[in-house]
Design a protein around this motif. Structure first.
Motif, PDB file in Angstrom:
ATOM      1  N   GLU A  68       8.869   4.992  17.304  1.00 29.81           N
ATOM      2  CA  GLU A  68       7.815   5.744  16.662  1.00 29.81           C
ATOM      3  C   GLU A  68       8.296   6.240  15.263  1.00 29.81           C
ATOM      4  OE1 GLU A  68       5.378   7.962  20.512  1.00 29.81           O
ATOM      5  OE2 GLU A  68       7.236   8.746  19.844  1.00 29.81           O
ATOM      6  N   ARG A  69       9.637   6.616  15.263  1.00 25.65           N
ATOM      7  CA  ARG A  69      10.123   7.137  13.770  1.00 25.65           C
ATOM      8  C   ARG A  69      10.077   5.971  12.944  1.00 25.65           C
ATOM      9  NH1 ARG A  69      13.949  10.105  17.097  1.00 25.65           N
ATOM     10  NH2 ARG A  69      15.550   8.540  16.703  1.00 25.65           N
ATOM     11  N   SER A  70      10.547   4.969  13.330  1.00 23.85           N
ATOM     12  CA  SER A  70      10.805   3.731  12.411  1.00 23.85           C
ATOM     13  C   SER A  70       9.209   3.156  11.882  1.00 23.85           C
ATOM     14  CB  SER A  70      11.161   2.542  13.192  1.00 23.85           C
ATOM     15  OG  SER A  70      10.401   1.796  14.187  1.00 23.85           O
ATOM     16  N   SER A  71       8.294   3.693  12.611  1.00 25.01           N
ATOM     17  CA  SER A  71       6.922   3.246  12.157  1.00 25.01           C
ATOM     18  C   SER A  71       6.064   4.518  11.564  1.00 25.01           C
ATOM     19  CB  SER A  71       6.100   2.459  13.263  1.00 25.01           C
ATOM     20  OG  SER A  71       5.808   3.447  14.409  1.00 25.01           O
ATOM     21  N   THR A  72       6.892   5.442  10.964  1.00 20.64           N
ATOM     22  CA  THR A  72       6.296   6.746  10.523  1.00 20.64           C
ATOM     23  C   THR A  72       6.647   6.695   9.132  1.00 20.64           C
ATOM     24  OG1 THR A  72       6.427   7.948  12.660  1.00 20.64           O
ATOM     25  CG2 THR A  72       6.287   9.110  10.323  1.00 20.64           C
ATOM     26  N   LEU A  73       5.545   7.102   8.145  1.00 20.73           N
ATOM     27  CA  LEU A  73       5.494   7.139   6.882  1.00 20.73           C
ATOM     28  C   LEU A  73       5.003   8.657   6.261  1.00 20.73           C
ATOM     29  CD1 LEU A  73       5.979   6.116   3.897  1.00 20.73           C
ATOM     30  CD2 LEU A  73       3.669   5.438   3.791  1.00 20.73           C
ATOM     31  N   VAL A  74       6.058   9.288   5.936  1.00 19.24           N
ATOM     32  CA  VAL A  74       5.583  10.726   5.434  1.00 19.24           C
ATOM     33  C   VAL A  74       5.463  10.731   3.785  1.00 19.24           C
ATOM     34  CG1 VAL A  74       6.713  13.205   5.233  1.00 19.24           C
ATOM     35  CG2 VAL A  74       7.350  11.666   7.135  1.00 19.24           C
ATOM     36  N   LEU A  75       4.110  11.256   3.691  1.00 19.63           N
ATOM     37  CA  LEU A  75       3.627  11.259   2.149  1.00 19.63           C
ATOM     38  C   LEU A  75       4.139  12.742   1.631  1.00 19.63           C
ATOM     39  CD1 LEU A  75       0.351   9.841   1.974  1.00 19.63           C
ATOM     40  CD2 LEU A  75       2.277   8.592   1.603  1.00 19.63           C
ATOM     41  N   LEU A  76       5.175  12.908   0.989  1.00 20.95           N
ATOM     42  CA  LEU A  76       5.844  14.252   0.273  1.00 20.95           C
ATOM     43  C   LEU A  76       4.858  14.409  -0.978  1.00 20.95           C
ATOM     44  CD1 LEU A  76       9.685  13.429   0.470  1.00 20.95           C
ATOM     45  CD2 LEU A  76       8.190  14.851   2.188  1.00 20.95           C
ATOM     46  N   THR A  77       4.905  15.752  -1.141  1.00 23.35           N
ATOM     47  CA  THR A  77       4.185  16.263  -2.300  1.00 23.35           C
ATOM     48  C   THR A  77       5.045  16.809  -3.094  1.00 23.35           C
ATOM     49  OG1 THR A  77       3.468  18.517  -1.292  1.00 23.35           O
ATOM     50  CG2 THR A  77       2.202  16.955  -1.015  1.00 23.35           C
ATOM     51  N   ARG A  78       6.433  17.265  -3.119  1.00 25.48           N
ATOM     52  CA  ARG A  78       7.276  17.708  -3.972  1.00 25.48           C
ATOM     53  C   ARG A  78       8.127  16.382  -4.493  1.00 25.48           C
ATOM     54  NH1 ARG A  78       8.509  21.927   0.042  1.00 25.48           N
ATOM     55  NH2 ARG A  78       7.635  23.671  -1.086  1.00 25.48           N
ATOM     56  N   HIS A  79       8.673  16.534  -5.689  1.00 26.35           N
ATOM     57  CA  HIS A  79       9.525  15.649  -6.299  1.00 26.35           C
ATOM     58  C   HIS A  79      10.969  16.149  -6.166  1.00 26.35           C
ATOM     59  CE1 HIS A  79      10.992  12.526  -8.777  1.00 26.35           C
ATOM     60  NE2 HIS A  79      11.212  13.274  -9.748  1.00 26.35           N
ATOM     61  N   TYR A  80      11.763  14.924  -5.572  1.00 25.73           N
ATOM     62  CA  TYR A  80      12.937  15.397  -5.255  1.00 25.73           C
ATOM     63  C   TYR A  80      13.604  14.312  -6.502  1.00 25.73           C
ATOM     64  CZ  TYR A  80      11.575  17.673  -1.107  1.00 25.73           C
ATOM     65  OH  TYR A  80      11.129  18.336   0.039  1.00 25.73           O
ATOM     66  N   PRO A  81      14.113  14.910  -7.662  1.00 24.91           N
ATOM     67  CA  PRO A  81      14.674  13.890  -8.505  1.00 24.91           C
ATOM     68  C   PRO A  81      16.195  13.141  -8.038  1.00 24.91           C
ATOM     69  CG  PRO A  81      14.204  16.131  -9.532  1.00 24.91           C
ATOM     70  CD  PRO A  81      14.161  16.307  -8.168  1.00 24.91           C
ATOM     71  N   LYS A  82      16.793  13.591  -7.168  1.00 23.70           N
ATOM     72  CA  LYS A  82      17.940  12.972  -6.919  1.00 23.70           C
ATOM     73  C   LYS A  82      17.777  11.946  -5.571  1.00 23.70           C
ATOM     74  CE  LYS A  82      21.225  17.079  -7.896  1.00 23.70           C
ATOM     75  NZ  LYS A  82      22.128  17.895  -7.324  1.00 23.70           N
ATOM     76  N   LEU A  83      16.601  11.904  -5.105  1.00 24.41           N
ATOM     77  CA  LEU A  83      16.081  10.991  -4.001  1.00 24.41           C
ATOM     78  C   LEU A  83      15.474   9.854  -4.572  1.00 24.41           C
ATOM     79  CD1 LEU A  83      15.162  13.542  -1.291  1.00 24.41           C
ATOM     80  CD2 LEU A  83      17.416  12.545  -1.630  1.00 24.41           C
ATOM     81  N   PRO A  84      15.535   8.624  -3.749  1.00 22.75           N
ATOM     82  CA  PRO A  84      14.895   7.395  -4.360  1.00 22.75           C
ATOM     83  C   PRO A  84      13.247   7.776  -3.813  1.00 22.75           C
ATOM     84  CG  PRO A  84      16.523   6.899  -2.775  1.00 22.75           C
ATOM     85  CD  PRO A  84      16.369   8.306  -2.587  1.00 22.75           C
ATOM     86  N   THR A  85      12.549   7.090  -4.648  1.00 22.01           N
ATOM     87  CA  THR A  85      11.190   6.968  -4.499  1.00 22.01           C
ATOM     88  C   THR A  85      10.555   6.784  -3.120  1.00 22.01           C
ATOM     89  OG1 THR A  85      10.613   6.496  -6.774  1.00 22.01           O
ATOM     90  CG2 THR A  85       8.755   6.117  -5.259  1.00 22.01           C
TER      91      THR A  85
END
Length: 293
Positions: free
Chosen positions: A226-243
Motif C-alpha cells: 500500500e505504501r508503494s502505491s501511495t502518492l502524497v501531494l505536499l503543499t509546503r516547498h522543501y528546498p533541500k528535497l527533490p521535487t
C-alpha cells in the motif's frame, strides 16, 4: 529512513492519493490534479485529505474544482478583513473564516453533488485530530502547536511525532459514509478547525480539530504494498528535497517553489489563482517524470 529521488512514476499505479493540509496553499493541489484529470487521468480508489486538502479532494472527486475556485474568489472579494475588531468590545474573537469557510463549502457541495460523491468509485477518507484527553482542548491546541513547530522546524520531519507523543491523535471518517450533506460539511469543517480562526467542532459528541495538529498529511497504517502505491501531494516547498521522491516506501511530490499565496488570508488580497496556476504549471512540467497510465 532516507529520501530517495524518483525520476519516473506511473500515476496509473497509484492506489492512494493523499492531500496534505495547508489552507490556501491547497489550491496548488487543485491545479495539479485538475491538469491530470483534464488529460484523462482517473482518480485512484482511495483519497485521503485533511484541512483544506480534504475540501480540495472533495472538489476534485466531484469534478467541481472550477465551481470551488470561483466560489472561493467570490467570497474573498466581498470579505474586507480577516479579523473583526468590533468583537473585542464584547471580549470575543471574530475571524471571518468562521463564516467564509462553511460558505465556501456550500458554494460547491450541494445535495446533488453529495449524492454524486456517494456513487463515486473513489472513496475519500477525511482526517481530523482528537485532543489529548489529559490536556483538554485548550492544552492540546497549545501543546500541539508548539510541538508541531519544534518538530517541523528543528527536527525537519515530514510527519511530526511530538504531537502524537503528547496524546493528540488523528481519526479518519469516509466522507461518503456521512448520513447526509450536513454531516459531510461538518466533517470537512472539523478537519479544518484551527482555533481561533475556525472553532473546534464536535464529531460523535467529542471535540474535533484540524488534522494538521497531529500531522499535516495524516496517513493510516499501511502495508508495504500500500505504501508503494501511495502518492502524497505536499503543499509546503522543501528546498533541500527533490521535487518527486520516495520516503518510507511512499511517493511524495512537492511544489516547485513556495506556493505564492498566504495560507490564512480570506480577503481580495489572497492570490489563490496564482496558487492554482502554479499547480497547473508544475503538472505541465511534471510530464518528464509522470506517466498518466
Amino acid at each position: 529512513m532516507r529520501i530517495e529521488p524518483v525520476t519516473h512514476l506511473n500515476l496509473g499505479s497509484i492506489q492512494t492519493l493523499v492531500f496534505a493540509g495547508g489552507g490556501n496553499r491547497c489550491w496548488w493541489q487543485a491545479g495539479a490534479v485538475t491538469y491530470w484529470q483534464e488529460r484523462g487521468w482517473t482518480l485512484p480508489p482511495t483519497l485521503i485529505g485533511t484541512s483544506a486538502g480534504a475540501a480540495v479532494a472533495t472538489a476534485c472527486l466531484s469534478q467541481r474544482v472550477p465551481m470551488a475556485l470561483n466560489g472561493c474568489i467570490g467570497l474573498f472579494d466581498t470579505n474586507p478583513r480577516i479579523f473583526d475588531w468590533r468583537g473585542l468590545a464584547r471580549l470575543k474573537l471574530s475571524f471571518a473564516h468562521q463564516r467564509v469557510y462553511p460558505a465556501w463549502l456550500s458554494s460547491f457541495i450541494d445535495d446533488a453533488g453529495f449524492d454524486g460523491l456517494r456513487q463515486s468509485p473513489s472513496r475519500l477518507r477525511v482526517a481530523f485530530t482528537r485532543p489529548a484527553r489529559l490536556l483538554g482542548l485548550g492544552g492540546s491546541l497549545a501543546a500541539g502547536t508548539l510541538a508541531y513547530m519544534v518538530d517541523r522546524y528543528l527536527a525537519n520531519r515530514l510527519h511530526p511525532r511530538l504531537p502524537r507523543w503528547l496524546g493528540l491523535h488523528y481519526e479518519f471518517i469516509d466522507l461518503q459514509q456521512c448520513d447526509d450533506l450536513a454531516a459531510a460539511k461538518n466533517l470537512l469543517v472539523s478537519a479544518a478547525a484551527a482555533p481561533p480562526f475556525l472553532s473546534a467542532q464536535r464529531i460523535d459528541g467529542r471535540h474535533a480539530i484540524d488534522g494538521g495538529y497531529a500531522d499535516n498529511a495524516p496517513i493510516p497504517e499501511q502495508t508495504a504494498t500500500e505504501r508503494s502505491s501511495t502518492l502524497v501531494l505536499l503543499t509546503r516547498h522543501y528546498p533541500k528535497l527533490p521535487t518527486l521522491f520516495r520516503f518510507n516506501g511512499r511517493h511524495y511530490w512537492q511544489p516547485s517553489r513556495r506556493v505564492p499565496v498566504s495560507t490564512w488570508d480570506c480577503t481580495a488580497r489572497a492570490t489563490v489563482r496564482d496558487a492554482f496556476s502554479l499547480g497547473q504549471q508544475d503538472a505541465l512540467g511534471s510530464r518528464a517524470y509522470f506517466a498518466l497510465s
